[in-house]
Design a protein around this motif. Structure first.
Motif, PDB file in Angstrom:
ATOM      1  N   PRO A   3      19.537  37.595  55.423  1.00 40.88           N
ATOM      2  CA  PRO A   3      19.838  36.799  56.608  1.00 40.88           C
ATOM      3  C   PRO A   3      21.328  36.777  56.906  1.00 40.88           C
ATOM      4  O   PRO A   3      22.151  36.719  56.005  1.00 40.88           O
ATOM      5  N   SER A   4      21.659  36.807  58.180  1.00 41.17           N
ATOM      6  CA  SER A   4      23.051  36.638  58.575  1.00 41.17           C
ATOM      7  C   SER A   4      23.345  35.153  58.670  1.00 41.17           C
ATOM      8  O   SER A   4      22.445  34.336  58.844  1.00 41.17           O
ATOM      9  N   PRO A   5      24.629  34.759  58.515  1.00 42.09           N
ATOM     10  CA  PRO A   5      24.948  33.331  58.617  1.00 42.09           C
ATOM     11  C   PRO A   5      24.423  32.742  59.913  1.00 42.09           C
ATOM     12  O   PRO A   5      24.584  33.309  60.986  1.00 42.09           O
ATOM     13  N   ALA A   6      23.790  31.585  59.805  1.00 40.77           N
ATOM     14  CA  ALA A   6      23.096  31.017  60.957  1.00 40.77           C
ATOM     15  C   ALA A   6      23.986  30.122  61.806  1.00 40.77           C
ATOM     16  O   ALA A   6      23.611  29.743  62.891  1.00 40.77           O
ATOM     17  N   TYR A   7      25.156  29.783  61.291  1.00 37.70           N
ATOM     18  CA  TYR A   7      25.990  28.836  62.005  1.00 37.70           C
ATOM     19  C   TYR A   7      27.310  29.459  62.436  1.00 37.70           C
ATOM     20  O   TYR A   7      27.889  30.272  61.734  1.00 37.70           O
ATOM     21  N   VAL A  51      11.462  24.497  64.682  1.00 41.66           N
ATOM     22  CA  VAL A  51      11.141  25.910  64.451  1.00 41.66           C
ATOM     23  C   VAL A  51      10.368  26.484  65.633  1.00 41.66           C
ATOM     24  O   VAL A  51       9.459  25.834  66.171  1.00 41.66           O
ATOM     25  N   LEU A  52      10.707  27.695  66.009  1.00 44.46           N
ATOM     26  CA  LEU A  52       9.994  28.409  67.060  1.00 44.46           C
ATOM     27  C   LEU A  52       8.896  29.287  66.493  1.00 44.46           C
ATOM     28  O   LEU A  52       7.757  29.267  66.968  1.00 44.46           O
ATOM     29  N   ARG A  53       9.215  30.051  65.447  1.00 44.02           N
ATOM     30  CA  ARG A  53       8.221  30.939  64.836  1.00 44.02           C
ATOM     31  C   ARG A  53       8.665  31.337  63.431  1.00 44.02           C
ATOM     32  O   ARG A  53       9.811  31.122  63.034  1.00 44.02           O
ATOM     33  N   GLY A  54       7.719  31.928  62.687  1.00 40.40           N
ATOM     34  CA  GLY A  54       8.021  32.430  61.359  1.00 40.40           C
ATOM     35  C   GLY A  54       7.680  33.905  61.260  1.00 40.40           C
ATOM     36  O   GLY A  54       6.731  34.377  61.901  1.00 40.40           O
ATOM     37  N   GLU A  55       8.441  34.613  60.446  1.00 37.18           N
ATOM     38  CA  GLU A  55       8.217  36.043  60.228  1.00 37.18           C
ATOM     39  C   GLU A  55       8.389  36.338  58.745  1.00 37.18           C
ATOM     40  O   GLU A  55       9.518  36.395  58.251  1.00 37.18           O
ATOM     41  N   GLY A  56       7.297  36.490  58.019  1.00 33.60           N
ATOM     42  CA  GLY A  56       7.397  36.769  56.596  1.00 33.60           C
ATOM     43  C   GLY A  56       8.117  35.658  55.860  1.00 33.60           C
ATOM     44  O   GLY A  56       7.721  34.498  55.907  1.00 33.60           O
ATOM     45  N   ALA A  57       9.211  36.000  55.171  1.00 36.69           N
ATOM     46  CA  ALA A  57       9.965  35.004  54.414  1.00 36.69           C
ATOM     47  C   ALA A  57      10.974  34.250  55.275  1.00 36.69           C
ATOM     48  O   ALA A  57      11.707  33.400  54.763  1.00 36.69           O
ATOM     49  N   TYR A  58      11.003  34.534  56.560  1.00 37.05           N
ATOM     50  CA  TYR A  58      12.016  33.964  57.440  1.00 37.05           C
ATOM     51  C   TYR A  58      11.394  33.095  58.521  1.00 37.05           C
ATOM     52  O   TYR A  58      10.223  33.254  58.871  1.00 37.05           O
ATOM     53  N   LEU A  59      12.216  32.169  59.038  1.00 32.46           N
ATOM     54  CA  LEU A  59      11.818  31.414  60.220  1.00 32.46           C
ATOM     55  C   LEU A  59      12.944  31.456  61.237  1.00 32.46           C
ATOM     56  O   LEU A  59      14.119  31.646  60.887  1.00 32.46           O
ATOM     57  N   ILE A  60      12.579  31.305  62.490  1.00 33.37           N
ATOM     58  CA  ILE A  60      13.523  31.324  63.600  1.00 33.37           C
ATOM     59  C   ILE A  60      13.426  29.974  64.309  1.00 33.37           C
ATOM     60  O   ILE A  60      12.329  29.535  64.666  1.00 33.37           O
ATOM     61  N   ASP A  61      14.570  29.308  64.470  1.00 34.02           N
ATOM     62  CA  ASP A  61      14.527  27.994  65.097  1.00 34.02           C
ATOM     63  C   ASP A  61      14.615  28.123  66.620  1.00 34.02           C
ATOM     64  O   ASP A  61      14.774  29.224  67.158  1.00 34.02           O
ATOM     65  N   VAL A  62      14.495  26.991  67.303  1.00 35.87           N
ATOM     66  CA  VAL A  62      14.452  27.015  68.765  1.00 35.87           C
ATOM     67  C   VAL A  62      15.785  27.405  69.378  1.00 35.87           C
ATOM     68  O   VAL A  62      15.861  27.720  70.565  1.00 35.87           O
ATOM     69  N   ASP A  63      16.847  27.401  68.569  1.00 38.93           N
ATOM     70  CA  ASP A  63      18.155  27.858  69.039  1.00 38.93           C
ATOM     71  C   ASP A  63      18.390  29.327  68.733  1.00 38.93           C
ATOM     72  O   ASP A  63      19.504  29.828  68.921  1.00 38.93           O
ATOM     73  N   ARG A  65      18.191  30.977  65.767  1.00 44.42           N
ATOM     74  CA  ARG A  65      18.822  31.336  64.513  1.00 44.42           C
ATOM     75  C   ARG A  65      17.771  31.629  63.440  1.00 44.42           C
ATOM     76  O   ARG A  65      16.718  30.998  63.393  1.00 44.42           O
ATOM     77  N   ARG A  66      18.080  32.569  62.583  1.00 44.42           N
ATOM     78  CA  ARG A  66      17.129  33.095  61.598  1.00 44.42           C
ATOM     79  C   ARG A  66      17.531  32.634  60.200  1.00 44.42           C
ATOM     80  O   ARG A  66      18.689  32.748  59.792  1.00 44.42           O
ATOM     81  N   PHE A  67      16.544  32.118  59.454  1.00 41.96           N
ATOM     82  CA  PHE A  67      16.802  31.579  58.130  1.00 41.96           C
ATOM     83  C   PHE A  67      15.797  32.136  57.114  1.00 41.96           C
ATOM     84  O   PHE A  67      14.606  32.282  57.422  1.00 41.96           O
ATOM     85  N   LEU A  68      16.270  32.376  55.917  1.00 41.92           N
ATOM     86  CA  LEU A  68      15.380  32.614  54.793  1.00 41.92           C
ATOM     87  C   LEU A  68      14.775  31.276  54.402  1.00 41.92           C
ATOM     88  O   LEU A  68      15.492  30.312  54.134  1.00 41.92           O
ATOM     89  N   ASP A  69      13.458  31.198  54.358  1.00 38.81           N
ATOM     90  CA  ASP A  69      12.757  29.922  54.173  1.00 38.81           C
ATOM     91  C   ASP A  69      12.352  29.737  52.716  1.00 38.81           C
ATOM     92  O   ASP A  69      11.412  30.372  52.235  1.00 38.81           O
ATOM     93  N   LEU A  70      13.028  28.834  52.015  1.00 36.98           N
ATOM     94  CA  LEU A  70      12.691  28.511  50.620  1.00 36.98           C
ATOM     95  C   LEU A  70      11.893  27.211  50.513  1.00 36.98           C
ATOM     96  O   LEU A  70      11.693  26.704  49.412  1.00 36.98           O
ATOM     97  N   ASN A  71      11.434  26.711  51.648  1.00 41.19           N
ATOM     98  CA  ASN A  71      10.557  25.540  51.657  1.00 41.19           C
ATOM     99  C   ASN A  71       9.097  25.972  51.784  1.00 41.19           C
ATOM    100  O   ASN A  71       8.240  25.510  51.035  1.00 41.19           O
ATOM    101  N   ALA A  72       8.823  26.888  52.734  1.00 41.01           N
ATOM    102  CA  ALA A  72       7.480  27.439  52.938  1.00 41.01           C
ATOM    103  C   ALA A  72       6.442  26.334  53.129  1.00 41.01           C
ATOM    104  O   ALA A  72       5.380  26.349  52.515  1.00 41.01           O
TER     105      ALA A  72
END
Length: 456
Positions: A3-7, A51-63, A65-72
């Motif tokens: 993931p690239s830095p989200a902020y 959150v807008l959507r999820g893709e595999g191990a990542y989620l994309i928020d409504v703004d 931005r893409r995050f590695l999701d360690l909450n799942a």
């Protein structure tokens, strides 16, 4: 992909903001929800990330931005987001109907898969949540033994049933003596009669467990145990403790309930088999639904007979409009079929590697932190020594602030680490993601060494 830095890095405010669209949605939500959310467990800093959507191990928020999701979704999504076999199974079932008043083949298939895998799981009933699974396991124990009380672990979370919430949020000012943990209430107005029917045990205290269970043996229907209670520290069980609980329970006719709603993800056969526990009843949920609502209670046929309505009203009636709904059944079957022994072995290796890298980073930095967990689960403690039980894992406000700062730091690196620093891996994760997590942790230790030393 790492993931690239989200902020953005151009201002302190921008670094910590979950996003303008998330903020706008939260303002709308405050007009329809009591506190702007529908779950107390949602992280907000100062408002939730939508959150807008999820893709595999990542989620994309409504703004965007893409995050590695360690909450799942609190460890539920062991295959990550939008797992193709689950999508295919659910799409097929949607065309045939979403729920019926009649049973379906899908429930038989999922039940058969689970019973074939798990020792002592001979019969099963599906419900809709982990809370329901625990609730009906306790009711089954009461129906089978004719006793009203339960025993549970201090600090352990088992859902939203009154008796299991006792001593869930104990604190130093009210948790009582080390050998006599207090049955503290969880919410304002909890009946005293509920607290009176709960015996509280400390995790990994074998001697006290024998004594406390024996003192009220004639009243206790079941001892409820999560083999590795997450909120109580994500701490490994000591063999002597499990033996003490199981032997004392057998001696006095007390049933042992294993709550594996979260920790079933630890092993192909479940957490009890991993640690040598032989429970009388299981409560399952989360991963067995493939990302859809589910719960299950199961055990040996003679105990599960309390649900048997073949000859009239059973000892324990159990229904539920959406229990065993075919969407959850087909999604769960697809997810669990993909979780073969090779998948578990791979998650085990990834988890072991990550925990070792986190421990090595702590050692190199000389930081007073520690790591617990097993299989695909890990937790970072703002304490120099790994805790053995809830009281040792309990965080002071200053220690909790370290975890909050770490969660914020990880978010700026494009990684969702829950504020309590308890997290999980999923099957889409690979070595690049492990590298990203370890690197973010090393950077956090380097950039916050003064704060950590001052606080801890």
């Amino acid at each position: 992909m790492i993931p690239s830095p989200a902020y953005r890095q151009n201002s302190q405010a921008a670094e910590f903001s979950p996003g303008e669209r998330s903020q706008a949605l939260f303002e709308r939500a405050r007009g329809v929800f009591p506190d702007g959310t529908t779950r107390i467990t949602i992280d907000r800093d100062p408002f939730p990330r939508y959150v807008l959507r999820g893709e595999g191990a990542y989620l994309i928020d409504v703004d965007g931005r893409r995050f590695l999701d360690l909450n799942a979704n609190f460890t539920t999504l062991i295959h990550g987001h939008a797992f193709e076999p689950v999508i295919a199974a659910v799409e097929r079932q949607m065309r045939n109907g979403t729920c019926f008043a009649n049973p379906t083949q899908a429930e038989v298939e999922l039940a058969s898969l689970l019973c074939e895998r798990v020792p002592r799981l001979e019969r099963i009933r599906f419900v809709n949540t982990g809370t329901e699974a625990v609730m009906f396991a306790i009711k089954a124990a009461r129906a089978f033994t004719g006793r009203p009380c339960i025993a549970k672990i201090e600090g352990a979370y088992h859902g939203a049933y009154d008796w299991v919430e006792v001593a869930q949020a104990s604190a130093p000012e009210n948790w009582g003596a080390p050998d006599r943990p207090a049955a503290t209430g969880y919410y304002h107005g909890m009946p005293a009669s509920v607290r009176d029917d709960v015996v509280v045990l400390r995790f990994n205290d074998a001697g006290a467990a024998r004594d406390l269970l024996s003192r009220r043996a004639g009243e206790i229907a079941a001892v409820l145990i999560d083999p590795m209670p997450s909120r109580a520290g994500l701490v490994a069980p000591e063999p002597e403790f499990l033996s003490a609980v199981q032997e004392t329970a057998r001696q006095h006719g007390i049933l042992v309930i294993s709550d594996e709603v979260l920790n079933f993800r630890q092993d192909y056969r479940g957490a009890s088999a991993r640690y040598g526990l032989e429970p009388d009843l299981f409560a399952l949920g989360k991963i067995i639904g493939g990302g859809f609502p589910i719960g299950a209670v199961g055990g040996p046929r003679e105990i599960m007979a309390v649900f048997d309505a073949c000859h009239g009203r059973p000892l324990l009636p159990q229904g539920g409009t959406f229990s065993a709904n075919p969407i959850s059944m087909v999604a769960g079957h697809a997810a669990m079929t993909a979780l073969d022994q090779a998948a578990f072995a791979r998650l085990e290796a990834l988890g072991s590697n990550l925990r070792k890298r986190l421990e090595d980073a702590i050692s190199r930095a000389g930081a007073p932190l520690s790591i617990t967990g097993a299989a695909s689960l890990f937790r970072i403690h703002p304490k120099p020594t790994p805790p053995r039980e809830f009281r040792e894992a309990y965080c002071t406000p200053a220690q909790a602030n370290i975890n909050n700062e770490m969660s914020r730091f990880f978010a700026r690196q494009g990684i969702i680490l829950p504020s309590g620093a308890a997290a999980c891996l999923s099957t889409p994760i690979g070595e690049p993601e492990i590298d990203a997590i370890a690197s973010a942790f090393e950077a956090f230790l380097a950039e916050n060494s003064a704060l950590i030393e001052e606080t801890l």
